[in-house]
Scaffold this motif. Structure first.
Motif, PDB file in Angstrom:
ATOM      1  N   TYR A  32       0.960  -1.278  -0.008  1.00  0.00           N
ATOM      2  CA  TYR A  32      -0.100   0.009  -0.154  1.00  0.00           C
ATOM      3  C   TYR A  32       0.821   1.314   0.020  1.00  0.00           C
ATOM      4  N   VAL A  33       0.632   2.221  -0.932  1.00  0.00           N
ATOM      5  CA  VAL A  33       1.305   3.260  -0.984  1.00  0.00           C
ATOM      6  C   VAL A  33       0.587   4.437  -0.502  1.00  0.00           C
ATOM      7  N   ASP A  34       0.668   4.844   0.515  1.00  0.00           N
ATOM      8  CA  ASP A  34       0.014   5.841   1.249  1.00  0.00           C
ATOM      9  C   ASP A  34      -0.208   7.312   0.738  1.00  0.00           C
ATOM     10  N   ALA A  35       0.996   7.650   0.046  1.00  0.00           N
ATOM     11  CA  ALA A  35       1.152   8.986  -0.401  1.00  0.00           C
ATOM     12  C   ALA A  35       0.319   9.118  -1.877  1.00  0.00           C
ATOM     13  N   TRP A  36       0.060   7.744  -2.346  1.00  0.00           N
ATOM     14  CA  TRP A  36      -0.823   7.604  -3.465  1.00  0.00           C
ATOM     15  C   TRP A  36      -2.059   7.168  -3.192  1.00  0.00           C
ATOM     16  N   LYS A  38      -2.981   4.042  -2.945  1.00  0.00           N
ATOM     17  CA  LYS A  38      -3.321   2.903  -3.799  1.00  0.00           C
ATOM     18  C   LYS A  38      -2.456   1.711  -3.189  1.00  0.00           C
ATOM     19  N   LEU A  40      -0.663  -1.697  -4.541  1.00  0.00           N
ATOM     20  CA  LEU A  40       0.091  -2.308  -5.565  1.00  0.00           C
ATOM     21  C   LEU A  40       0.308  -3.878  -5.581  1.00  0.00           C
ATOM     22  N   VAL A  49      -0.368  -0.979 -10.165  1.00  0.00           N
ATOM     23  CA  VAL A  49      -1.575  -0.448  -9.305  1.00  0.00           C
ATOM     24  C   VAL A  49      -2.525  -1.546  -9.362  1.00  0.00           C
ATOM     25  N   ASP A  51      -6.306  -2.437  -9.366  1.00  0.00           N
ATOM     26  CA  ASP A  51      -7.640  -1.840  -9.530  1.00  0.00           C
ATOM     27  C   ASP A  51      -8.740  -2.731  -9.112  1.00  0.00           C
TER      28      ASP A  51
END
Length: 70
Positions: A32-36, A38, A40, A49, A51
């Motif tokens: 998990y990329v908190d800044a995005w 999203k 992965l 990514v 979806d």
């Protein structure tokens, strides 16, 4: 090195324990990329990514698995 404990008591169903189990089980497959904001998933060659809500499906399956053991 990771600070995630490898072993947890089997009957531990606290949020912390479930999160640790999830992190241990999927550490090589999901991030998990908190800044995005999203998730992965590892495709075998690169991070992509996700979806498909795979992380949520895996979390639900892990909770069901733990609940079935109780």
């Amino acid at each position: 090195t990771s600070s995630i404990p490898a072993d947890l008591p089997v009957g531990d169903t606290t949020e912390e324990a479930l999160a640790t189990r999830f992190a241990n089980r999927y550490r090589g497959d999901l991030r998990y990329v908190d800044a995005w904001g999203k998730w992965l998933r590892w495709t075998g060659t690169h991070w992509q990514v996700d979806d498909t809500r795979l992380a949520f499906d895996q979390a639900r399956a892990l909770c069901a698995e733990v609940a079935a053991v109780k």
